[in-house]
Write an enzyme that holds these catalytic residues in place. Structure first.
Site, mmCIF file in Angstrom:
data_model
loop_
_atom_site.group_PDB
_atom_site.id
_atom_site.type_symbol
_atom_site.label_atom_id
_atom_site.label_comp_id
_atom_site.label_asym_id
_atom_site.label_seq_id
_atom_site.Cartn_x
_atom_site.Cartn_y
_atom_site.Cartn_z
ATOM 1 C CB CYS A 34 -0.919 -0.001 1.214
ATOM 2 S SG CYS A 34 -1.881 -1.519 1.382
ATOM 3 N NE ARG B 251 4.406 1.747 -1.564
ATOM 4 C CZ ARG B 251 5.626 1.243 -1.453
ATOM 5 N NH1 ARG B 251 6.595 1.687 -2.231
ATOM 6 N NH2 ARG B 251 5.890 0.294 -0.583
ATOM 7 C CD1 TRP C 38 -2.407 -4.923 -4.954
ATOM 8 C CD2 TRP C 38 -1.873 -6.196 -3.183
ATOM 9 N NE1 TRP C 38 -2.247 -6.219 -5.394
ATOM 10 C CE2 TRP C 38 -1.921 -7.016 -4.335
ATOM 11 C CE3 TRP C 38 -1.563 -6.775 -1.963
ATOM 12 C CZ2 TRP C 38 -1.663 -8.382 -4.290
ATOM 13 C CZ3 TRP C 38 -1.310 -8.139 -1.907
ATOM 14 C CH2 TRP C 38 -1.358 -8.925 -3.063
ATOM 15 C CG ASN D 230 2.549 -1.031 3.191
ATOM 16 O OD1 ASN D 230 1.988 -1.966 2.634
ATOM 17 N ND2 ASN D 230 3.750 -0.616 2.820
ATOM 18 N N GLY D 231 1.152 -3.552 4.938
ATOM 19 C CA GLY D 231 1.703 -4.816 5.385
ATOM 20 C C GLY D 231 0.629 -5.752 5.898
ATOM 21 C CD GLU E 297 10.931 -8.752 -17.631
ATOM 22 O OE1 GLU E 297 10.521 -7.575 -17.490
ATOM 23 O OE2 GLU E 297 10.737 -9.642 -16.769
ATOM 24 C CE LYS F 41 7.459 -5.855 -17.546
ATOM 25 N NZ LYS F 41 8.242 -6.752 -16.800
ATOM 26 C CG HIS G 93 13.411 -31.933 -24.981
ATOM 27 N ND1 HIS G 93 13.875 -33.211 -25.224
ATOM 28 C CD2 HIS G 93 14.444 -31.095 -25.267
ATOM 29 C CE1 HIS G 93 15.136 -33.156 -25.615
ATOM 30 N NE2 HIS G 93 15.506 -31.887 -25.651
ATOM 31 C CE LYS H 79 7.829 -0.260 -10.086
ATOM 32 N NZ LYS H 79 8.066 -0.790 -11.441
#
Length: 626
Positions: A2, A30, A85, A112-113, A495, A499, A518, A621
């Protein structure tokens, strides 16, 4: 994850709401499930206030802004704000922060957390008759701090009493109507920085929260409480012992955190990669070209004694570590492993005092990576953090830090941080090679000269991305894209797929091209788009020819081949539906170039679908929970 903001300004300033909302706008990356703020209302000179006013809404910050227009708040000099979040409880108005504590609603708190023991604490409060308005763990802390305040009548002491009973990782900010002009905050394994102004002070989970007002800041250690007023910031430990934060100057300004006319932060940050790479290299060589890393607090003797390197990271940072492994082992001949940080401490890793554990985290707050670093230190390993955020937790918990100097990265999907992380890993690897002396040191100087040429090559590459954008728009309805690579091209394929998953919400998967036969070749059907990262013709072991053969194998089965190849490589042309050219570079430096078209492709395809490129669903983020 957050975003949190705190502010105290001078008497009769009345701009707390504006400052807090500005900070939240800078921190929305965030978390954007909900947002809210609390202001002290009816403030008096030195007395108590009439109350604490709270406004909050689920959804993005725009929803809160509309609420503030419909239901204005009083002028105030003191406020706290939050972008969420969601963890405990869904993204609803009721679960949005701030939360009131106590029966009189004179205290408000944001968090936050995760408070890991919240259930037992909540059960005890319920048994005592406390009623709850939300499903969050945060409201438990709010009630506990309110109760402690009723006993001691001091907000700092109330916070101190409560945090010692909490388990987990958290940052808490609280205000109380009986103490106008005061914000108290506590941190444990969760980000918090203090902004030092003139006649005003700030709190934030990131310096971006207050960069428009001051560039002077205080770095807080773990298990510390800070109390800010308009005139001062006082720090104590969780045990009540007075201490001091570490002062630092933020070396970028507010303009760096703005879009600057670009359609998205992600677009802006992709274009900033030449500068990010150059800044990460800046000042790290002397006049003779030798690497100088005075910032490392580990002696040369200790580094020369390293017999194994372990890189720990998550997500994009993990792929930068995978890329670096190829180069570090080649330049140093020291074995190098790359571990997902969230798996590292659970598999009983074999490390000792001769192991160098390198952690990579853009924010420096990634909880899984932080826990891996702590475990490595417990086992006696040397630890170095590669990080983009000054004053973050992971660098403080490490023996040394190598900052990337990429500047603020706001878009949730990382781009310039990725290339800066690779660059910093390369710098570290080359420094270790230099310490070994002889031919190792000579090669290190040569590679550094070649690295300094990369920013201009990336700039040239970025100027020629129009065709990639056209391809992305044409493929806006595509439901699946595959990515292939070998050697350093393999993590770039991973990567590139990440994205696309992050911001376009379509199936995307990266493979080592040699693994194709394979099993994964069963996925190839007519029209299936496949990006292939082709190593340069000078890559050792004949890898170039092998990848060209891989292209032929999937083309024969109807795949649409999108080939990323060096300028001048004509061997790929007969088998490519599209050839995306990158400038020539030494094989180990190619990832700094080949990733760029994949970043541009993902951003353009997501935009063509009408999606929010900067704030993809379900993501944040900085992942500050395990």
């Amino acid at each position: 994850m957050c975003g949190i903001v705190g502010y105290v300004g001078p008497n009769r300033d009345g701009r707390a709401q504006d400052v807090v909302m500005e900070g939240l706008a800078r921190l929305e990356y965030r978390g954007y499930d909900s947002a809210g703020l609390a202001l002290i209302e009816g403030e008096t000179d030195g007395g108590v206030a009439s109350g604490v006013a709270v406004r909050k809404r689920s959804g993005k910050l725009a929803n809160l802004k509309q609420l503030l227009q419909d239901s204005p708040m009083p002028e105030s000099t003191t406020g706290i704000g939050h972008t969420r979040w969601a963890t405990h409880g869904g993204p609803t108005d009721e679960n949005a922060h701030p939360h009131y504590g106590g029966e009189d609603d004179r205290l408000a708190l944001i968090h936050n957390g995760i408070i890991e023991n919240f259930h037992s604490l909540k059960t005890s409060l319920l048994e005592q008759g406390v009623s709850f308005r939300s499903e969050t763990d945060t409201e438990v802390a709010a009630h506990l701090v309110a109760r402690a305040y009723d006993e001691c009548k001091d907000l700092t002491e109330a916070m101190r009493r409560v945090v010692n009973d909490l388990e987990g990782a958290f940052t808490l900010l609280a205000v109380h109507a009986d103490e106008p002009g005061v914000v108290v905050a506590a941190r444990r394994n969760s980000p918090l920085v203090v902004g030092i102004g003139v006649g005003e002070n700030f709190l934030g989970s990131d310096v971006a929260a207050f960069i428009g007002h001051t560039r002077e800041a205080l770095e807080l250690a773990n298990d510390q409480i800070v109390t800010i007023t308009a005139e001062k910031a006082e720090v104590i430990g969780f045990d009540g012992t007075p201490t001091e934060g570490k002062a630092f100057h933020v070396d970028w300004d507010a303009a760096a955190a703005e879009k600057g006319g670009h359609s998205s932060f992600m677009e802006k940050e992709i274009l900033e990669q030449p500068t990010a790479i150059a800044s990460t290299l800046l000042g790290r060589t002397d006049a003779e070209g030798a690497l100088v890393l005075d910032e490392l607090r580990i002696s040369e003797e200790q580094l020369r004694a390293v017999t194994k390197i372990v890189i720990v990271a998550c997500g994009t940072a993990f792929y930068s570590g995978m890329t670096a492994k190829y180069a570090i082992e080649h330049w140093t001949r020291i074995p190098c492993e790359v571990e997902l940080a969230h798996e590292f401490r659970y598999r009983d890793p074999v490390v000792d005092q001769h192991t160098l554990v390198v952690s990579i985290s853009q924010s420096g707050e990634t909880m899984d990576t932080l826990m891996a670093v702590k475990h490595a230190r417990e086992l006696g390993a040397l630890t170095i953090s590669i990080c983009n955020t000054h004053g973050a937790t992971i660098p403080r918990e490490s023996d040394a830090v190598l900052y990337t100097h990429a500047g603020p990265e706001i878009a949730v999907a990382s781009t310039k941080a990725f290339t800066a992380q690779i660059t910093a890993c390369y710098v570290l690897g080359l420094y270790l090679a230099q310490l070994r002396g002889g031919s190792y040191a000579e090669e290190a100087q040569q590679v550094m000269r070649e690295l300094h040429e990369i920013p201009s090559k990336v700039e040239t590459l970025l100027a020629g991305m129009d065709r990639v954008r056209e391809i992305a728009r044409f493929m806006a309805d595509t439901r699946s894209v595959l990515f292939l690579g070998r050697h350093v091209g393999y993590p770039i394929a991973l990567e590139g797929a990440l994205k696309l998953k992050e911001i376009a919400y379509i199936h995307a998967e990266g493979f080592a091209a040699g693994e194709l036969k394979h099993g994964p070749i069963a996925l190839i059907e007519p029209g299936q788009p496949v990006f292939i990262v082709v190593p340069g013709p000078d890559t050792p072991h004949g890898l170039h020819g092998k990848v060209v053969s891989n292209i032929q194998e999937i083309r024969a089965r109807g795949a649409r081949t999108l080939v990323i190849a060096e300028e001048g490589d004509e061997d790929v042309v007969p088998f490519a539906d599209e050839v995306i050219r990158v400038p020539q570079a030494p094989p180990l430096l190619e990832p700094l170039l080949t990733i760029v078209p994949l970043q541009v492709f993902a951003a353009e395809l997501a935009s063509a679908k009408g999606l929010d490129v900067d704030q993809p669903r379900n993501l944040a983020k900085s992942v500050t929970v395990e």
